[in-house]
Enzyme design. Structure first.
Site, PDB file in Angstrom:
ATOM      1  N   GLU A   1       0.861  -1.145  -0.087  1.00 20.94           N
ATOM      2  CA  GLU A   1      -0.217   0.166   0.014  1.00 20.94           C
ATOM      3  C   GLU A   1       0.709   1.116  -0.003  1.00 20.94           C
ATOM      4  O   GLU A   1       0.631   2.140  -0.682  1.00 20.94           O
ATOM      5  CB  GLU A   1      -1.000  -0.197   0.991  1.00 20.94           C
ATOM      6  CG  GLU A   1      -1.930  -1.037   1.336  1.00 20.94           C
ATOM      7  CD  GLU A   1      -1.334  -2.114   2.030  1.00 20.94           C
ATOM      8  OE1 GLU A   1      -2.064  -2.881   2.797  1.00 20.94           O
ATOM      9  OE2 GLU A   1      -0.077  -2.703   2.051  1.00 20.94           O
TER      10      GLU A   1
ATOM     11  N   TRP B   1      17.673 -39.879 -13.482  1.00 16.27           N
ATOM     12  CA  TRP B   1      16.672 -38.883 -13.166  1.00 16.27           C
ATOM     13  C   TRP B   1      15.324 -39.462 -13.635  1.00 16.27           C
ATOM     14  O   TRP B   1      15.329 -39.846 -14.755  1.00 16.27           O
ATOM     15  CB  TRP B   1      16.939 -37.632 -13.787  1.00 16.27           C
ATOM     16  CG  TRP B   1      17.845 -36.898 -13.385  1.00 16.27           C
ATOM     17  CD1 TRP B   1      19.213 -36.579 -13.805  1.00 16.27           C
ATOM     18  CD2 TRP B   1      18.166 -35.958 -12.273  1.00 16.27           C
ATOM     19  NE1 TRP B   1      20.150 -35.859 -13.378  1.00 16.27           N
ATOM     20  CE2 TRP B   1      19.478 -35.582 -12.115  1.00 16.27           C
ATOM     21  CE3 TRP B   1      17.313 -35.892 -11.060  1.00 16.27           C
ATOM     22  CZ2 TRP B   1      19.738 -34.744 -11.052  1.00 16.27           C
ATOM     23  CZ3 TRP B   1      17.716 -35.226  -9.978  1.00 16.27           C
ATOM     24  CH2 TRP B   1      18.926 -34.507  -9.955  1.00 16.27           C
TER      25      TRP B   1
ATOM     26  N   ASP C   1      20.753 -40.560  -1.544  1.00 17.31           N
ATOM     27  CA  ASP C   1      21.096 -39.701  -2.699  1.00 17.31           C
ATOM     28  C   ASP C   1      22.102 -38.438  -2.338  1.00 17.31           C
ATOM     29  O   ASP C   1      22.506 -38.013  -3.294  1.00 17.31           O
ATOM     30  CB  ASP C   1      19.655 -39.018  -2.977  1.00 17.31           C
ATOM     31  CG  ASP C   1      18.548 -39.936  -3.159  1.00 17.31           C
ATOM     32  OD1 ASP C   1      18.844 -41.106  -3.610  1.00 17.31           O
ATOM     33  OD2 ASP C   1      17.458 -39.518  -3.429  1.00 17.31           O
TER      34      ASP C   1
ATOM     35  N   LEU D   1      20.020 -30.161  -1.948  1.00 16.81           N
ATOM     36  CA  LEU D   1      18.939 -29.413  -1.310  1.00 16.81           C
ATOM     37  C   LEU D   1      18.952 -27.881  -1.590  1.00 16.81           C
ATOM     38  O   LEU D   1      18.629 -27.034  -0.889  1.00 16.81           O
ATOM     39  CB  LEU D   1      18.441 -29.743   0.005  1.00 16.81           C
ATOM     40  CG  LEU D   1      18.173 -31.220   0.471  1.00 16.81           C
ATOM     41  CD1 LEU D   1      17.803 -31.483   1.827  1.00 16.81           C
ATOM     42  CD2 LEU D   1      17.289 -31.808  -0.684  1.00 16.81           C
TER      43      LEU D   1
ATOM     44  N   ARG E   1      18.413 -24.112  -7.491  1.00 20.38           N
ATOM     45  CA  ARG E   1      19.431 -24.212  -8.723  1.00 20.38           C
ATOM     46  C   ARG E   1      18.482 -23.633  -9.687  1.00 20.38           C
ATOM     47  O   ARG E   1      17.623 -24.384 -10.490  1.00 20.38           O
ATOM     48  CB  ARG E   1      20.061 -25.377  -8.992  1.00 20.38           C
ATOM     49  CG  ARG E   1      20.982 -25.934  -7.880  1.00 20.38           C
ATOM     50  CD  ARG E   1      21.779 -27.043  -8.581  1.00 20.38           C
ATOM     51  NE  ARG E   1      20.936 -28.456  -8.473  1.00 20.38           N
ATOM     52  CZ  ARG E   1      20.686 -28.898  -7.589  1.00 20.38           C
ATOM     53  NH1 ARG E   1      21.150 -28.750  -6.279  1.00 20.38           N
ATOM     54  NH2 ARG E   1      20.054 -30.128  -7.554  1.00 20.38           N
TER      55      ARG E   1
ATOM     56  N   THR F   1      17.272 -39.277  13.617  1.00 20.69           N
ATOM     57  CA  THR F   1      17.018 -39.675  15.139  1.00 20.69           C
ATOM     58  C   THR F   1      18.459 -39.967  15.848  1.00 20.69           C
ATOM     59  O   THR F   1      18.774 -39.536  16.657  1.00 20.69           O
ATOM     60  CB  THR F   1      15.901 -40.886  15.127  1.00 20.69           C
ATOM     61  OG1 THR F   1      14.838 -40.430  14.586  1.00 20.69           O
ATOM     62  CG2 THR F   1      15.636 -41.004  16.582  1.00 20.69           C
TER      63      THR F   1
ATOM     64  N   GLU G   1      10.428 -33.391   0.764  1.00 20.05           N
ATOM     65  CA  GLU G   1      10.868 -34.086  -0.164  1.00 20.05           C
ATOM     66  C   GLU G   1      11.206 -35.618  -0.040  1.00 20.05           C
ATOM     67  O   GLU G   1      11.920 -36.368  -0.690  1.00 20.05           O
ATOM     68  CB  GLU G   1      12.073 -33.388  -0.975  1.00 20.05           C
ATOM     69  CG  GLU G   1      11.740 -32.291  -1.608  1.00 20.05           C
ATOM     70  CD  GLU G   1      12.758 -31.652  -2.318  1.00 20.05           C
ATOM     71  OE1 GLU G   1      13.690 -32.094  -2.693  1.00 20.05           O
ATOM     72  OE2 GLU G   1      12.520 -30.275  -2.987  1.00 20.05           O
TER      73      GLU G   1
ATOM     74  N   GLY H   1      11.956 -39.519   2.012  1.00 19.90           N
ATOM     75  CA  GLY H   1      11.169 -40.309   1.091  1.00 19.90           C
ATOM     76  C   GLY H   1       9.799 -40.992   1.761  1.00 19.90           C
ATOM     77  O   GLY H   1       9.153 -40.104   2.579  1.00 19.90           O
TER      78      GLY H   1
ATOM     79  N   HIS I   1       7.329 -39.270   4.342  1.00 16.33           N
ATOM     80  CA  HIS I   1       6.096 -38.787   3.855  1.00 16.33           C
ATOM     81  C   HIS I   1       4.942 -39.261   4.711  1.00 16.33           C
ATOM     82  O   HIS I   1       3.985 -38.906   5.223  1.00 16.33           O
ATOM     83  CB  HIS I   1       5.672 -39.117   2.235  1.00 16.33           C
ATOM     84  CG  HIS I   1       6.743 -38.519   1.342  1.00 16.33           C
ATOM     85  ND1 HIS I   1       6.866 -38.974  -0.001  1.00 16.33           N
ATOM     86  CD2 HIS I   1       7.331 -37.265   1.581  1.00 16.33           C
ATOM     87  CE1 HIS I   1       7.649 -38.230  -0.421  1.00 16.33           C
ATOM     88  NE2 HIS I   1       7.916 -37.007   0.219  1.00 16.33           N
TER      89      HIS I   1
END
Length: 366
Positions: free
Chosen positions: A52, A169, A199, A203, A206, A222, A294, A296, A300
């Protein structure tokens, strides 16, 4: 042009700040007089001028008697910058049209202040579009925890990697570029230690142009299994790597991580693993408002089981791998159909040979 057209322009202007404003929202503002835009402004970084104020400065004397369209109610809070509502009234704005009321209890109230000053205030125009634009900030403000997007690149049969653990990939260059844009819009990228060891990802963001904001790189570890020579520690600023370890993690491993410059978070655990709800609270304290998860698959599952995933972004490649040992998008014990995590509405976008599927998690009514 109509009110809706001017508000859409304000939403477009707000996009200039995408990925740059956290822990603040993206906000766009447009000053209109006699049917013509006389000033525009966007919030571009935390601590910088609000949208504003930028729009009023661009409009100058033409702001008197004009209408201000803004994607979020002008604030009434003195933080790093002065409140916007008094500045709007002082500029002589006659009418304010805002897409959303401010849910932040510290900043809201600007509409009431403006109304008391004789300014006509209208809320709710294109509210759904404004909600989508600022979904991460709104979730964080309302829930008191970061918004979490589960992101994965998988084959059509849901595999994150082949039977040997190879994942580079699965998707093509257009999909990978879009994934880096998602990283750029996030405050933290979270993975599990199995993914980190398999992997060894950096992170980092790019893109063609260097990105000015470096997200935290967070690993759930952990037992402090991550080595001090991991790429995610060596890439970028080591202190931006947060390793969440359990209270019983071996002291020698923790010391090695800290010696390499990583930030070690002693985290509470649940059933032998880092408590993801408690971790999100720790990240929120560090001004993290948007988390990109991301993986695994087991990580998730932990976030899904905790009910803290808000959105799913899935890149699907036209490949089939099969194999019981190949890791899937979601691990864990599995669910029956009645307890499935439901998503919707789903959008599908082609990216080269791949497909991008995006949807919010349907939350149960409270």
């Amino acid at each position: 042009m109509t009110d809706a057209a001017f508000m859409r322009r304000a939403l477009e202007v707000a996009e200039r700040g995408r990925g740059l404003t956290s822990p603040n929202p993206m906000v766009g503002a447009v000053v209109v007089r006699d049917g013509r835009i006389v000033g525009e402004g966007a919030h571009l970084r935390a601590g910088g001028p609000h949208a504003e104020v930028e729009a009023l400065a661009a409009a100058g004397a033409a702001a008197r008697g004009a209408t201000l369209y803004c994607t979020l109610e002008p604030c009434d809070h003195h933080g790093r910058t002065p409140p916007c509502a008094p500045a709007v009234a002082a500029a002589g704005i006659a009418r304010v049209v805002a897409a959303l009321g401010d849910p932040n209890p510290l900043a809201r109230g600007g509409g009431a202040r403006l109304s008391a000053a004789g300014v006509r205030v209208e809320l709710g125009l294109l509210a759904d579009e404004a909600e989508r634009q600022n979904r991460t900030w709104l979730t964080a403000t309302r829930e008191g925890r970061p918004h979490v997007t589960l992101k994965a690149a998988a084959t059509l049969d849901g595999k994150l990697a082949d039977v040997h653990g190879g994942s580079r990939w699965i998707t093509g260059e257009p999909a990978r570029l879009h994934a880096h844009r998602l990283r750029a819009e996030s405050d933290a990228i979270v993975i599990g230690v199995t993914t980190a060891l398999r992997d060894d990802p950096a992170l980092t963001v790019r893109l063609a142009e260097p990105w000015p904001r470096e997200p935290y790189r967070v690993v759930l570890d952990t037992a402090a299994r991550l080595g001090p020579d991991a790429r995610m520690i060596r890439a970028g600023t080591p202190a931006r790597t947060l390793v969440a370890v359990g209270v019983d993690a071996p002291a020698g491993r923790v010391a090695a991580l800290e010696g390499a410059g990583a930030t070690v978070l002693r985290a509470t655990t649940r059933e032998g693993r880092v408590d993801v709800v408690a971790l999100l609270a720790r990240l929120f304290e560090r001004d993290v408002r948007a988390v990109l998860l991301e993986g695994g698959g087991e990580t998730h599952a932990a976030f899904l089981d905790a009910g803290v995933v808000d959105r799913v972004t899935l890149f699907l490649a036209p490949l089939l791998l099969g194999g019981r040992e190949a890791p899937g998008v979601v691990g864990g014990a599995g669910r029956d159909l009645k307890s499935a995590v439901r998503l919707g509405p789903v959008s599908v976008t082609p990216l080269g040979d791949d497909l991008l599927l995006e949807a919010d998690v349907v939350k149960a009514a409270r």
